[in-house]
Design an enzyme around this catalytic site. Structure first.
Site, PDB file in Angstrom:
ATOM      1  N   ASP A 107     -10.256  -9.111 -17.427  1.00 18.67           N
ATOM      2  CA  ASP A 107     -10.537 -10.228 -18.331  1.00 18.67           C
ATOM      3  C   ASP A 107      -9.232 -10.616 -19.018  1.00 18.67           C
ATOM      4  OD1 ASP A 107     -11.281 -11.998 -20.295  1.00 18.67           O
ATOM      5  OD2 ASP A 107     -12.873 -10.745 -21.132  1.00 18.67           O
ATOM      6  N   HIS A 124       0.818  -1.215   0.000  1.00 16.57           N
ATOM      7  CA  HIS A 124       0.000   0.000   0.000  1.00 16.57           C
ATOM      8  C   HIS A 124       0.854   1.268   0.000  1.00 16.57           C
ATOM      9  CE1 HIS A 124      -3.402   2.454   0.218  1.00 16.57           C
ATOM     10  NE2 HIS A 124      -4.086   1.866   1.180  1.00 16.57           N
TER      11      HIS A 124
END
Length: 455
Positions: A391, A172
């Site tokens: 995808d 992070h």
């Protein structure tokens, strides 16, 4: 069998599987950029240093599509190596400069890539709710989050049913949610199309968020100050988690109810959070005069002056908050909470610059990072991010979300996989509060046909 009992049994099965080691690691290796990449260090902004020092674990679930090359490890690794040419800092390590300040060392050592297999099926995981067990099963184990450590870790787990779970852990300190989404979209596009030409290249110059000289702290920033009376850490505390679907119709009706209180327009985020906040304080049975603080994060890319590049990779988010008493939230119309939230979500450039200047003079190690009190709530929005553009050529994920929640009182709001305006709410609460919260939440949704609330 009730859905609640069904969920409990599935959770018990998950916990048993950790002992039974039902996820077997087949191979763990480093994937490096496919060509030589620059070797240098990238300066970290104060917003990077103020972010949680640790990895953000997420999971993507994919249904089998019958392709013999479904999630081919060789294809994924080759595409990852190409994607890391653009995102070469993620192939580096967290480091320290001569003054001991955190920086990104672009070393090209590579991202961690794990291949695993499991006896689970997607049906076993069909609630997809985050938990410590979910993270332990499907995301690579995190080493120390301190320098030197990898910045990107990935795990592809092949399930018994033929489905796949992609687990990610990104540090992070160097990446926020929008940055992470940009990377995953790039990797998926390279896998699917052979190149990343269709995806905007990343932008890594963090100096755009450098503190001013001289600094000008014009606002109070309580979200970044230690508690006057320190609360015990809630990190690692027991929690119950759930994923609640909210249809587009429910979202629209919530917004209308909030507007009935006088607002001409209420955002999806404010309308949903107003309902969540009200239900949580009721479920926790707080005393009427108890203050409840709602923490959230704002993406400042488009709010800075001039705006940051939309492809800015790093932490470009700031913490804000707003306070109301439990009685105000529970007794007043829903639009009251939505109006309170406006002050936490409308900050601009001057507020962000003030925060950056404030952080220049504080001890970053003393910033509050342990969670929130049992009267408060922290809500993170992933609305509008391209989470379902992941995808890789074998179809969009059936679901994407956090792998675990860090403590009770943590909420993620994200678009649903249906792409029809519906929303998924991922929430963690104290185990004793969750049943009451779910009941209150469903009661509120059931009453959304009433539009006559007035402040």
């Amino acid at each position: 069998m009730s859905s609640h009992l069904h969920l409990q049994r599935k959770r018990s099965k998950l916990k048993r599987s950790i002992t039974a080691r039902m996820v077997e690691v087949v191979k763990s290796e480093f994937v490096v950029p496919s060509v030589e990449t620059p070797r240098h260090s990238i300066w970290a902004s104060n917003l990077d240093l103020a972010a949680r020092r640790g990895y953000t674990p997420t999971v993507y679930f994919y249904r089998p599509n019958g392709d013999s090359n479904f999630f081919s490890v060789d294809i994924l690794k080759s595409a990852l190596a190409k994607a890391l040419v653009r995102f070469y800092p993620l192939a580096g390590r967290l480091g320290l400069d001569r003054e001991g300040r955190i920086e990104i060392n672009c070393t090209g050592e590579g991202a961690v890539f794990v291949v695993a297999r499991s006896e689970y099926t997607l049906e076993d995981l069909d609630d997809f709710a985050p938990s410590n067990e979910m993270r332990d099963l499907f995301v690579p184990p995190a080493p120390s989050a301190d320098p030197p450590c990898p910045l990107l870790m990935l795990q592809v787990t092949f399930l018994k049913c033929g489905g796949v779970v992609l687990g990610t852990a990104m540090h992070h300190t160097v990446i926020d949610a929008r940055s992470a989404s940009h990377f995953i979209e790039t990797w998926a596009t390279v896998t699917r199309a052979g190149s990343a030409d269709a995806v905007t290249p990343p932008f890594f110059d963090h100096s755009l968020l450098r503190a001013r000289s001289p600094p000008a702290v014009l606002y109070d920033h309580p979200e970044y100050k230690p508690e006057p009376i320190p609360i015990s850490s809630r990190l690692g505390a027991a929690y119950s988690s759930a994923i609640l679907p909210l249809s587009k119709t429910h979202v629209d009706l919530l917004k209308l109810r909030c507007c009935a209180s006088g607002d001409a327009r209420v955002s999806t985020f404010r309308a949903i959070v107003a309902l969540l906040w009200r239900c949580v304080v009721r479920a926790r049975k707080l005393q009427p005069e108890t203050p409840s603080r709602l923490y959230t994060m704002i993406d400042m890319r488009s709010r800075m002056s001039p705006p940051l590049p939309t492809n800015y990779i790093g932490n470009a988010v700031i913490r804000t908050s707003v306070v109301a008493t439990a009685d105000e939230l529970a007794a007043k119309p829903l639009g009251y909470a939505a109006k309170k939230l406006r002050s936490a979500t409308n900050q601009g450039d001057e507020f962000a610059r003030s925060l950056i200047d404030y952080l220049e003079s504080v001890d970053m190690m003393k910033l509050p990072r342990s969670g929130v009190s049992n009267a408060d709530l922290r809500v993170i929005s992933w609305l509008g991010m391209s989470m379902y553009d992941a995808d890789f050529g074998w179809g969009e994920p059936a679901f994407m979300g956090p792998a675990l929640m860090y403590y009770p009182g943590f909420v993620n709001i994200l678009n649903s996989p249906k792409r029809d305006g519906s929303v998924s709410i991922v929430i963690s609460l104290e185990p004793e509060s969750m049943p009451s919260f779910k009941r209150l939440f469903m009661e509120e949704l059931g009453g959304l046909d009433v539009q006559n609330e007035i402040i």
